[in-house]
Design an enzyme around this catalytic site. Structure first.
Site, PDB file in Angstrom:
ATOM      1  CD  GLU A 141      32.226  42.662  36.783  1.00 19.51           C
ATOM      2  OE1 GLU A 141      31.490  43.563  37.217  1.00 19.51           O
ATOM      3  OE2 GLU A 141      32.066  42.138  35.679  1.00 19.51           O
ATOM      4  CB  CYS A 201      31.042  46.574  44.451  1.00 13.89           C
ATOM      5  SG  CYS A 201      30.166  45.063  44.050  1.00 13.89           S
TER       6      CYS A 201
HETATM    7  P1  NAD Z   1      41.873  46.968  45.290  1.00 11.48           P
HETATM    8  O1  NAD Z   1      41.758  47.377  43.874  1.00 11.48           O
HETATM    9  O2  NAD Z   1      42.781  47.723  46.167  1.00 11.48           O
HETATM   10  O3  NAD Z   1      42.335  45.434  45.401  1.00 11.48           O
HETATM   11  C1  NAD Z   1      41.621  44.380  44.796  1.00 11.48           C
HETATM   12  C2  NAD Z   1      42.584  43.220  44.558  1.00 11.48           C
HETATM   13  O4  NAD Z   1      43.579  43.629  43.631  1.00 11.48           O
HETATM   14  C3  NAD Z   1      43.347  42.769  45.812  1.00 11.48           C
HETATM   15  O5  NAD Z   1      43.537  41.378  45.768  1.00 11.48           O
HETATM   16  C4  NAD Z   1      44.672  43.488  45.668  1.00 11.48           C
HETATM   17  O6  NAD Z   1      45.728  42.854  46.334  1.00 11.48           O
HETATM   18  C5  NAD Z   1      44.865  43.427  44.171  1.00 11.48           C
HETATM   19  N1  NAD Z   1      45.738  44.453  43.619  1.00 11.48           N
HETATM   20  C6  NAD Z   1      45.960  45.705  44.071  1.00 11.48           C
HETATM   21  N2  NAD Z   1      46.854  46.324  43.269  1.00 11.48           N
HETATM   22  C7  NAD Z   1      47.194  45.442  42.304  1.00 11.48           C
HETATM   23  C8  NAD Z   1      48.085  45.477  41.196  1.00 11.48           C
HETATM   24  N3  NAD Z   1      48.789  46.570  40.902  1.00 11.48           N
HETATM   25  N4  NAD Z   1      48.182  44.371  40.425  1.00 11.48           N
HETATM   26  C9  NAD Z   1      47.471  43.270  40.700  1.00 11.48           C
HETATM   27  N5  NAD Z   1      46.625  43.168  41.738  1.00 11.48           N
HETATM   28  C10 NAD Z   1      46.481  44.248  42.526  1.00 11.48           C
HETATM   29  O7  NAD Z   1      40.386  46.953  45.852  1.00 11.48           O
HETATM   30  P2  NAD Z   1      39.924  46.646  47.345  1.00 11.48           P
HETATM   31  O8  NAD Z   1      40.094  47.859  48.158  1.00 11.48           O
HETATM   32  O9  NAD Z   1      40.532  45.392  47.801  1.00 11.48           O
HETATM   33  O10 NAD Z   1      38.368  46.327  47.131  1.00 11.48           O
HETATM   34  C11 NAD Z   1      37.400  47.291  47.225  1.00 11.48           C
HETATM   35  C12 NAD Z   1      37.022  47.775  45.843  1.00 11.48           C
HETATM   36  O11 NAD Z   1      36.533  46.696  45.072  1.00 11.48           O
HETATM   37  C13 NAD Z   1      35.900  48.790  45.881  1.00 11.48           C
HETATM   38  O12 NAD Z   1      36.179  49.807  44.956  1.00 11.48           O
HETATM   39  C14 NAD Z   1      34.685  47.985  45.438  1.00 11.48           C
HETATM   40  O13 NAD Z   1      33.652  48.753  44.874  1.00 11.48           O
HETATM   41  C15 NAD Z   1      35.310  47.051  44.457  1.00 11.48           C
HETATM   42  N6  NAD Z   1      34.486  45.851  44.240  1.00 11.48           N
HETATM   43  C16 NAD Z   1      33.834  45.726  43.053  1.00 11.48           C
HETATM   44  C17 NAD Z   1      33.009  44.628  42.841  1.00 11.48           C
HETATM   45  C18 NAD Z   1      32.247  44.461  41.548  1.00 11.48           C
HETATM   46  O14 NAD Z   1      31.758  43.372  41.297  1.00 11.48           O
HETATM   47  N7  NAD Z   1      32.119  45.502  40.728  1.00 11.48           N
HETATM   48  C19 NAD Z   1      32.883  43.649  43.834  1.00 11.48           C
HETATM   49  C20 NAD Z   1      33.587  43.805  45.019  1.00 11.48           C
HETATM   50  C21 NAD Z   1      34.396  44.920  45.210  1.00 11.48           C
END
Ligand code: NAD
Length: 518
Positions: free
Chosen positions: A255, A289
Site C-alpha cells: 500500500e 496517503c
Molecule cells: P517509508 O517507506 O519510508 O517507511 C514505511 C515503513 O517501512 C517504516 O516502518 C520504515 O521503517 C520501513 N522501511 C523503510 N525502509 C525499509 C526497508 N528497506 N525494509 C523494510 N522496511 C523499511 O514511508 P514513510 O515515509 O514512513 O510513510 C509515508 C509514505 O507512506 C507515503 O508515501 C504515504 O503515501 C505512504 N502511505 C501509504 C498508505 C496506503 O495505504 N497506500 C498509507 C499510509 C502511508
C-alpha cells in the site's frame, strides 16, 4: 504551552516498550513531536532478535491457528470493547508520537474497531470451506480450504501508526496467523498499546511480536523469516519490499504513495467542495496517503472556489494542543518539515505563486508548517510530480470533463481521487475513467476508506493488492484444494480401448457443456 496528558507517565511508556527486543544495544530516542522532548528510549532489535521473534510467533501460531474461528473471534470481540474503553489513551499516544491534531488522532483510533467489527461479522462466511464440483459429476468433488499463511510480517509507516499497525494485524490474526509487526521508530507506542490490548482480550502471548529498528536494518531478516508481508509506506520502499518478497517467493500486499487529484466540475456545490478541500489538502497536515495534492477546478467556478478556499484556509487554527481545538497539528518531524518546505521553495523558485501559507511555524513547535495553496505548479517542480506528503495543494484550472480526467490521470500514481458534481450520473462516469484504486464522489477519502466491505488499494505505482473487503482477509490465507474421487472412472474401464475411451470422453465433455454441468 503544551501540557502533555497525565496518562503518558514515564512508567507507562517504559512498560509499553519493554516487549521490544533490543539485542543491538542501541535505542531510538522517541520524542514528543510538539516539543521535541524525549518520551522514551525505544530498543532496537538485532537480526537474532528478529529471527527469534518470528520463531516465537510461529510457535504460538500453531496453537492459535488450530483454534476454531469462533474462539478467535471471541478474542476480537473483547478487543473491540477494550479499544473503545481505552480510546482516549490511544488518542493521547497517537498525538504525542505523531504530532497530529486531536481530531485526526481520535478518528484514527476509530479505524481499528471499525475494521475489527467488519471482519468479526464477515470472517465466518469468507473463511468457511467451499465445496466445488469435481471433474466427474456425482463421483467427485473438491473442497477449497483456507489455511493461514503462518507468520505475517507487517511493516507500518508513521502517518497512521495505530491504524496501519493494528488494523492490518487484525485480519491476519482472524485468518489464524502469527504476526511480527515492525512499526516506524518514531511511532511505535500506539501499536504497542494495541498489541497489549489484544493480549488483555485473550490473544495468546507471543502470537504478535513487535520488532523495532531502521527499515533497511530490519527488513531483510524480517522478510527472510515471514510467509507473507503486508507493507504500507512509500513507493520507493515498496519496490524494495517487493524485490525481497520475490527472492523468498512469498506473497505481498503493498500500500504505497499517491499524488491524488480532486476534480470540481462546473455544476459542483462550491461551498461544500471548499469545505471538503480543507480536509483534503490539510487533514493530518497533509500526511494522509489518500489526501489531495492536485486540485482541479472548472474554469466557470475557479475564481469563486479559489477565493473561498484561500479565505477558509487562512481561518484554520494550527496548534500544539492535546484538546480538540486545532484544525491542524504538526508535521511528524523536523526532517519531514524541511522536505515539505523544499517542495514549496522549489515551486516558488520555478515560478509558482503562493496564495497562502508557504512558511514553517517555529513559534508553534519544531515541525509545524502552514497550510499552503500554490498556483502555477508545473510537472518540472517537485510539488508538481512527486508526493509532497504535507499541507501543500496545487490549484489548477480545466475547461471540460475530458480535460479534467486527462489531467487527473497524468501521474504515475493511482491511489485516490475525489470528484465533485451535483449530477450523480456524470460524476459516476467521470469516476470510472480515473485511473485510481479509490474514487470518492462528493467526499475526499473517508467514504471509500471506511467502506470496509470493499477492497481498497492503489493502481499504477500506488500499490499491489488491497486491504479491506473479502480480499483483505483472504490474502492472509492459502487455498488448499482437497479433492475426493469416489470411484476411478477417468481411465479406460475393463477392456475398453483408449480410442473408445477418447470418444466417450469427447461425448461427455460436449454433454456437460450442454447441460451446464461444467
Ligand atoms: P517509508 O517507506 O519510508 O517507511 C514505511 C515503513 O517501512 C517504516 O516502518 C520504515 O521503517 C520501513 N522501511 C523503510 N525502509 C525499509 C526497508 N528497506 N525494509 C523494510 N522496511 C523499511 O514511508 P514513510 O515515509 O514512513 O510513510 C509515508 C509514505 O507512506 C507515503 O508515501 C504515504 O503515501 C505512504 N502511505 C501509504 C498508505 C496506503 O495505504 N497506500 C498509507 C499510509 C502511508
Amino acid at each position: 504551552m503544551t501540557t502533555r496528558p497525565k496518562t503518558l507517565t514515564p512508567e507507562f511508556l517504559e512498560g509499553l516498550v519493554q516487549r521490544v527486543p533490543g539485542g543491538t544495544g542501541n535505542t531510538w530516542k522517541l520524542t514528543e513531536v510538539y516539543t521535541g522532548d524525549l518520551l522514551v528510549e525505544l530498543p532496537q532489535s538485532s537480526e537474532a532478535d528478529i529471527e527469534q521473534a518470528a520463531a516465537k510467533a510461529r510457535e504460538a501460531q500453531a496453537v492459535w491457528g488450530s483454534w476454531p474461528l469462533k474462539k478467535r473471534l471471541d478474542v476480537m470481540k473483547r478487543f473491540h470493547t477494550l479499544v473503545i474503553e481505552n480510546q482516549m489513551l490511544i488518542t493521547d499516544l497517537i498525538q504525542a508520537e505523531s504530532g497530529k491534531n486531536r481530531r485526526m488522532a481520535f478518528e484514527e483510533s476509530c479505524d481499528v474497531p471499525m475494521g475489527t467489527s467488519h471482519y468479526i461479522k464477515r470472517a465466518p462466511k469468507v473463511l468457511k470451506d467451499r465445496k466445488h464440483a469435481g471433474p466427474v459429476p456425482v463421483l467427485s468433488h473438491s473442497t477449497e480450504v483456507r489455511r493461514p499463511k503462518g507468520v505475517v510480517a507487517i511493516i507500518a509507516p508513521w502517518n497512521f501508526p495505530f491504524a496501519t499497525g493494528v488494523s492490518d494485524t487484525i485480519p491476519a490474526l482472524i485468518a489464524g496467523n502469527g504476526v511480527v509487526l515492525k512499526p516506524d521508530n518514531k511511532t511505535a507506542l500506539s501499536p504497542l498499546l494495541g498489541i497489549r490490548l489484544l493480549e488483555q482480550a485473550g490473544m495468546p502471548e507471543g502470537l504478535v511480536q513487535v520488532v523495532c529498528g531502521e527499515g533497511p536494518d530490519v527488513g531483510p531478516t524480517l522478510l527472510a523469516n515471514a510467509d507473507y508481508v503486508m507493507f504500507t509506506g512509500s513507493t520507493a520502499t515498496g519496490r524494495i519490499i517487493g524485490e525481497l518478497a520475490g527472492q523468498h517467493l512469498i506473497d505481498c500486499c503493498l500500500e504505497l504513495g499517491g499524488k491524488n487529484p480532486m476534480l470540481v466540475l462546473d455544476d459542483a456545490n462550491v461551498d461544500e467542495a471548499v469545505h471538503a478541500a480543507l480536509f483534503g489538502g490539510f487533514g493530518n497536515s497533509g500526511q494522509i496517503c489518500m489526501h489531495i495534492e492536485r486540485l482541479y477546478v472548472h474554469e466557470k467556478v475557479y475564481d469563486e472556489f479559489r477565493d473561498k478556499f484561500v479565505a477558509a484556509t487562512q481561518a484554520m487554527k494550527i496548534g500544539a494542543e492535546y484538546g480538540f481545538g486545532p484544525d491542524l497539528g504538526s508535521l511528524v518531524s523536523v526532517d519531514h518539515k524541511d522536505r515539505v518546505a523544499s517542495h514549496v521553495d522549489d515551486a516558488v523558485a520555478k515560478g509558482a505563486t503562493v496564495l497562502t501559507g508557504g512558511k514553517p511555524r517555529p513559534d508553534l513547535g519544531p515541525a509545524f508548517y502552514e497550510p499552503t495553496i500554490l498556483e502555477g505548479v508545473t510537472q518540472d517542480m517537485l510539488a508538481g510530480s512527486m508526493e509532497t506528503f504535507g499541507p501543500v495543494v496545487g490549484l489548477y484550472k480545466f475547461s471540460s470533463d475530458e480535460e479534467g480526467i486527462a489531467l487527473a490521470n497524468d501521474t504515475e500514481y493511482g491511489l485516490n481521487a475525489s470528484v465533485w458534481s451535483t449530477d450523480a450520473k456524470r460524476a459516476q462516469s467521470v469516476a470510472r475513467r480515473i485511473e485510481s484504486g479509490n474514487v470518492n464522489i462528493n467526499d475526499i477519502l473517508a467514504t471509500a476508506y471506511a467502506s470496509k466491505g470493499t477492497p481498497s488499494g492503489g493502481l499504477k505505482q500506488s500499490g499491489v493488492g488491497a486491504r479491506h473487503g473479502d480480499q483483505g482477509l483472504l490474502k492472509y490465507t492459502d487455498a488448499q484444494n482437497i479433492a475426493v474421487l469416489k470411484k476411478q472412472v477417468m481411465e479406460p474401464q475393463g477392456k475398453q480401448t483408449y480410442d473408445a475411451y477418447a470418444k466417450q470422453t469427447q461425448t461427455s465433455l460436449k454433454l456437460m457443456r450442454k447441460l451446464r454441468l461444467r
